[in-house]
Design a protein around this motif. Structure first.
Motif, PDB file in Angstrom:
ATOM      1  N   VAL A 102      -2.228 -10.919  -2.541  1.00 39.82           N
ATOM      2  CA  VAL A 102      -2.557  -9.453  -2.679  1.00 39.82           C
ATOM      3  C   VAL A 102      -4.136  -9.515  -3.087  1.00 39.82           C
ATOM      4  N   PRO A 103      -4.962  -8.888  -2.355  1.00 36.83           N
ATOM      5  CA  PRO A 103      -6.390  -8.786  -2.967  1.00 36.83           C
ATOM      6  C   PRO A 103      -6.468  -8.229  -4.215  1.00 36.83           C
ATOM      7  N   PRO A 104      -7.491  -8.752  -5.128  1.00 36.12           N
ATOM      8  CA  PRO A 104      -7.740  -8.398  -6.425  1.00 36.12           C
ATOM      9  C   PRO A 104      -7.810  -6.769  -6.558  1.00 36.12           C
ATOM     10  N   ALA A 105      -8.591  -6.203  -5.686  1.00 35.53           N
ATOM     11  CA  ALA A 105      -8.663  -4.711  -5.677  1.00 35.53           C
ATOM     12  C   ALA A 105      -7.238  -4.090  -5.678  1.00 35.53           C
ATOM     13  N   GLN A 106      -6.428  -4.540  -4.694  1.00 32.45           N
ATOM     14  CA  GLN A 106      -4.997  -3.840  -4.708  1.00 32.45           C
ATOM     15  C   GLN A 106      -4.240  -4.297  -6.113  1.00 32.45           C
ATOM     16  N   GLN A 107      -4.161  -5.588  -6.394  1.00 30.62           N
ATOM     17  CA  GLN A 107      -3.744  -5.878  -7.823  1.00 30.62           C
ATOM     18  C   GLN A 107      -4.104  -5.027  -8.860  1.00 30.62           C
ATOM     19  N   GLY A 108      -5.349  -4.721  -8.918  1.00 30.85           N
ATOM     20  CA  GLY A 108      -5.913  -3.886  -9.868  1.00 30.85           C
ATOM     21  C   GLY A 108      -5.329  -2.521  -9.768  1.00 30.85           C
ATOM     22  N   ASN A 109      -4.927  -1.839  -8.662  1.00 32.97           N
ATOM     23  CA  ASN A 109      -4.437  -0.625  -8.468  1.00 32.97           C
ATOM     24  C   ASN A 109      -3.075  -0.522  -8.765  1.00 32.97           C
ATOM     25  N   ILE A 110      -2.296  -2.051  -8.690  1.00 35.44           N
ATOM     26  CA  ILE A 110      -0.989  -1.756  -9.023  1.00 35.44           C
ATOM     27  C   ILE A 110      -0.830  -1.900 -10.631  1.00 35.44           C
ATOM     28  N   ASP A 111      -1.644  -2.543 -11.142  1.00 30.21           N
ATOM     29  CA  ASP A 111      -1.870  -2.635 -12.828  1.00 30.21           C
ATOM     30  C   ASP A 111      -2.041  -1.377 -13.158  1.00 30.21           C
TER      31      ASP A 111
ATOM     32  N   ASP B  51       0.632  -1.285  -0.015  1.00 35.84           N
ATOM     33  CA  ASP B  51       0.142   0.044  -0.121  1.00 35.84           C
ATOM     34  C   ASP B  51       0.750   1.193  -0.086  1.00 35.84           C
ATOM     35  N   ILE B  52       1.905   1.460   0.973  1.00 39.27           N
ATOM     36  CA  ILE B  52       2.623   2.529   1.089  1.00 39.27           C
ATOM     37  C   ILE B  52       3.471   2.789  -0.223  1.00 39.27           C
ATOM     38  N   ASP B  53       4.142   1.630  -0.627  1.00 37.10           N
ATOM     39  CA  ASP B  53       5.018   1.900  -1.814  1.00 37.10           C
ATOM     40  C   ASP B  53       4.261   2.329  -3.083  1.00 37.10           C
ATOM     41  N   LEU B  54       3.055   1.720  -3.311  1.00 40.09           N
ATOM     42  CA  LEU B  54       2.132   2.068  -4.562  1.00 40.09           C
ATOM     43  C   LEU B  54       1.792   3.548  -4.159  1.00 40.09           C
ATOM     44  N   LEU B  55       1.512   4.225  -2.762  1.00 40.01           N
ATOM     45  CA  LEU B  55       1.104   5.397  -2.666  1.00 40.01           C
ATOM     46  C   LEU B  55       2.302   6.443  -2.952  1.00 40.01           C
TER      47      LEU B  55
ATOM     48  N   ALA C 186       8.963   7.189  -9.020  1.00 42.23           N
ATOM     49  CA  ALA C 186       7.609   6.600  -9.345  1.00 42.23           C
ATOM     50  C   ALA C 186       7.675   5.299  -9.696  1.00 42.23           C
ATOM     51  N   LYS C 187       8.872   5.034 -10.823  1.00 39.55           N
ATOM     52  CA  LYS C 187       8.982   3.653 -11.250  1.00 39.55           C
ATOM     53  C   LYS C 187       9.611   2.696 -10.253  1.00 39.55           C
ATOM     54  N   ALA C 188      10.617   3.327  -9.304  1.00 42.62           N
ATOM     55  CA  ALA C 188      11.306   2.621  -8.525  1.00 42.62           C
ATOM     56  C   ALA C 188      10.380   2.296  -7.295  1.00 42.62           C
ATOM     57  N   SER C 189       9.357   3.072  -6.897  1.00 45.01           N
ATOM     58  CA  SER C 189       8.492   2.733  -5.747  1.00 45.01           C
ATOM     59  C   SER C 189       7.311   1.703  -6.325  1.00 45.01           C
ATOM     60  N   LEU C 190       7.237   1.803  -7.466  1.00 44.57           N
ATOM     61  CA  LEU C 190       6.086   0.651  -8.242  1.00 44.57           C
ATOM     62  C   LEU C 190       6.667  -0.460  -8.167  1.00 44.57           C
ATOM     63  N   THR C 191       8.073  -0.801  -8.568  1.00 43.13           N
ATOM     64  CA  THR C 191       8.854  -1.868  -8.761  1.00 43.13           C
ATOM     65  C   THR C 191       8.912  -2.585  -7.182  1.00 43.13           C
ATOM     66  N   ALA C 192       9.213  -1.694  -6.150  1.00 38.54           N
ATOM     67  CA  ALA C 192       9.286  -2.153  -4.886  1.00 38.54           C
ATOM     68  C   ALA C 192       7.711  -2.652  -4.316  1.00 38.54           C
ATOM     69  N   ALA C 193       6.896  -1.847  -4.763  1.00 40.32           N
ATOM     70  CA  ALA C 193       5.310  -2.708  -4.545  1.00 40.32           C
ATOM     71  C   ALA C 193       5.384  -4.013  -5.013  1.00 40.32           C
ATOM     72  N   ARG C 194       5.624  -4.034  -6.371  1.00 44.87           N
ATOM     73  CA  ARG C 194       5.246  -5.290  -7.070  1.00 44.87           C
ATOM     74  C   ARG C 194       6.188  -6.381  -6.479  1.00 44.87           C
ATOM     75  N   THR C 195       7.496  -6.025  -5.839  1.00 44.68           N
ATOM     76  CA  THR C 195       8.260  -7.032  -5.331  1.00 44.68           C
ATOM     77  C   THR C 195       7.648  -7.526  -3.986  1.00 44.68           C
ATOM     78  N   ALA C 196       7.010  -6.685  -3.322  1.00 43.43           N
ATOM     79  CA  ALA C 196       6.423  -6.974  -1.916  1.00 43.43           C
ATOM     80  C   ALA C 196       5.249  -7.679  -2.229  1.00 43.43           C
ATOM     81  N   ALA C 197       4.673  -7.387  -3.153  1.00 40.20           N
ATOM     82  CA  ALA C 197       3.512  -8.293  -3.659  1.00 40.20           C
ATOM     83  C   ALA C 197       3.325  -9.465  -4.263  1.00 40.20           C
ATOM     84  N   ASN C 198       4.585  -9.962  -4.830  1.00 41.72           N
ATOM     85  CA  ASN C 198       5.021 -11.268  -5.165  1.00 41.72           C
ATOM     86  C   ASN C 198       5.295 -12.129  -4.311  1.00 41.72           C
ATOM     87  N   ALA C 199       5.479 -11.796  -2.899  1.00 42.45           N
ATOM     88  CA  ALA C 199       5.882 -12.409  -1.549  1.00 42.45           C
ATOM     89  C   ALA C 199       4.657 -12.802  -1.034  1.00 42.45           C
ATOM     90  N   ILE C 200       3.637 -12.268  -1.025  1.00 40.87           N
ATOM     91  CA  ILE C 200       2.349 -12.460  -0.473  1.00 40.87           C
ATOM     92  C   ILE C 200       1.298 -12.560  -1.303  1.00 40.87           C
TER      93      ILE C 200
END
Length: 422
Positions: free
Chosen positions: A202-211, A168-172, A186-200
């Motif tokens: 992620v609810p579909p709504a949050q995955q939609g936010n990342i995409d 949530d925080i990296d995406l924000l 912005a790209k570096a923070s999004l990459t960090a969010a994706r890396t964290a998301a790959n380990a757990i």
């Protein structure tokens, strides 16, 4: 609010549900909460009463009462588990957010809750409320304060390794840097969010936010085909959840089609089974732009921008891309119109392209400076003078090539003489 309390029982909650007016139901629920009993059953009934009261106050748009309710409940929070406290507090903050025109109240409420959680050492709740506060500050365009809050929060959450909150925080943070036009961060923070998301998980709504954020960043880099695929993924996630953000994902998909000169596909996407669910002003705006682009008509383009101002001009992402598209379209039209002339009145060009003279004159001067064509503006006569394309003289490159070849010959002779002398 009556001074006599009601027993914390299911009958009291039922009495509130059967009340004739919302005000009467609110009064009954307040009286239930005043009951001093701290028995387990009484606490459970009070939790139900808080949920019902919060819903009623939201429906009645009583934002200030929701804020004061949160303060009044602090003694009650000491009697229940911290997890339940966090659920109630976040629920009330979310209810305030559903009341229109309360952004300033939400910010001050979150700041109050953060102070209280610090004093009570409720770290789990504080971190989530701080993340919510940062999002509110960003929406309020208070970027520096939001960034300062997030930078400290990210370090703390990384130490605790709370992956879900970290996503949530990296995406924000990525959205925040994008708002500040800092694309690399912005790209570096999004990459960090994706890396964290790959380990757990992620609810579909949050995955939609990342995409959705991925699509926005790729579109900003003019990689519209990749952006389209991300927007499509986001649309599928939001569409399955019946999330209102689905229409924006679809809108950005159509934008990508227009930007890669595939405006003919727009009507097909809108008339598809998924697209028909979201027919409305957002899609009508993109269809109008697509029609204007297909016909290469600036007049239709300007009509679309005027008729759908809220959907096109006030959406910063769409506005940015359509501005560059409009400039490209204008340049192409002007180059086509001036091609047959060596000298032409600016007023005549403006009449042909159906735009104001000063607007056309400004664009022509910009194109001359950008060397889109060779010419000059005779402002005294109100004319544009177009020069023939200057022919490049072949002598200079030929001379440079000859000198280069002579240099190679001399170097070769030097190497041979050096071997003979040795």
């Amino acid at each position: 609010m009556s001074s006599s309390y009601l027993p914390a029982t299911t009958d009291s909650v039922a009495q509130a549900l059967e009340a004739k007016t919302p005000s009467e139901a609110i009064s009954i629920l307040y009286r239930v909460l005043e009951n001093p009993s701290s028995a387990p059953d009484a606490l459970r009934i009070k939790e139900q009463a808080i949920t019902n009261l919060s819903d009623l106050l939201r429906q009645e748009n009583r934002a200030e009462e929701l804020r004061s309710l949160l303060t009044q409940l602090r003694p009650f929070f000491a009697l229940i588990p911290k997890a339940k406290t966090a659920k109630i507090v976040r629920g009330i903050i979310d209810d305030v957010a559903k009341i229109p025109g309360t952004s300033d109240l939400q910010i001050s409420l979150c700041k109050e809750v953060v102070q209280w959680t610090r004093a009570e050492k409720r770290t789990f709740l504080r971190q989530r409320v701080e993340a919510k506060l940062a999002a509110l500050l960003m929406d309020n365009k208070e970027y520096s304060e939001a960034l300062n809050l997030l930078s400290g929060l990210i370090k703390e959450v990384r130490r605790l390794d709370d992956k879900l909150l970290l996503v949530d925080i990296d995406l924000l943070e990525s959205k925040l840097h994008f708002s500040l036009r800092n694309l690399p961060k912005a790209k570096a923070s999004l990459t960090a969010a994706r890396t964290a998301a790959n380990a757990i998980y992620v609810p579909p709504a949050q995955q939609g936010n990342i995409d959705l954020q991925s699509g926005i960043l790729h579109a900003e880099e003019k990689d519209y085909k990749t952006a389209y695929s991300y927007f499509f993924e986001a649309f599928e996630a939001f569409n399955a959840l019946e999330d209102p953000r689905a229409v924006f994902s679809l809108k950005y998909m159509l934008l990508c089609k227009i930007m890669v000169s595939q405006a003919d596909d727009v009507a097909g996407i809108i008339s598809s089974k998924a697209g028909l669910q979201y027919v409305g002003p957002e899609l009508d705006a993109m269809k109008a732009v697509a029609d204007a682009h297909a016909k290469r008509s600036l007049k239709l383009f300007e009509t679309a921008l005027r008729d759908f101002r809220a959907q096109l001009e006030e959406d910063p992402i769409v506005h940015r891309h359509l501005s560059s598209l409009y400039d490209t379209l204008l340049e192409q039209n002007l180059c086509r119109l001036i091609e047959p002339f060596s000298r032409v009145e600016i007023a005549h060009i403006a009449e042909l392209i159906e735009l104001p003279i000063d607007h056309v004159e400004k664009k022509l001067s910009q194109m001359i400076l950008d060397k889109k064509f060779a010419g000059t503006l005779d402002q005294g006569a109100g004319c544009l003078v177009i020069f023939d394309d200057p022919k490049t003289d072949a002598i200079y490159p030929a001379t440079l090539e000859t000198i280069s070849n002579i240099g190679k010959v001399v170097d070769s002779l030097y190497v041979r003489s050096a071997k003979i002398m040795a």
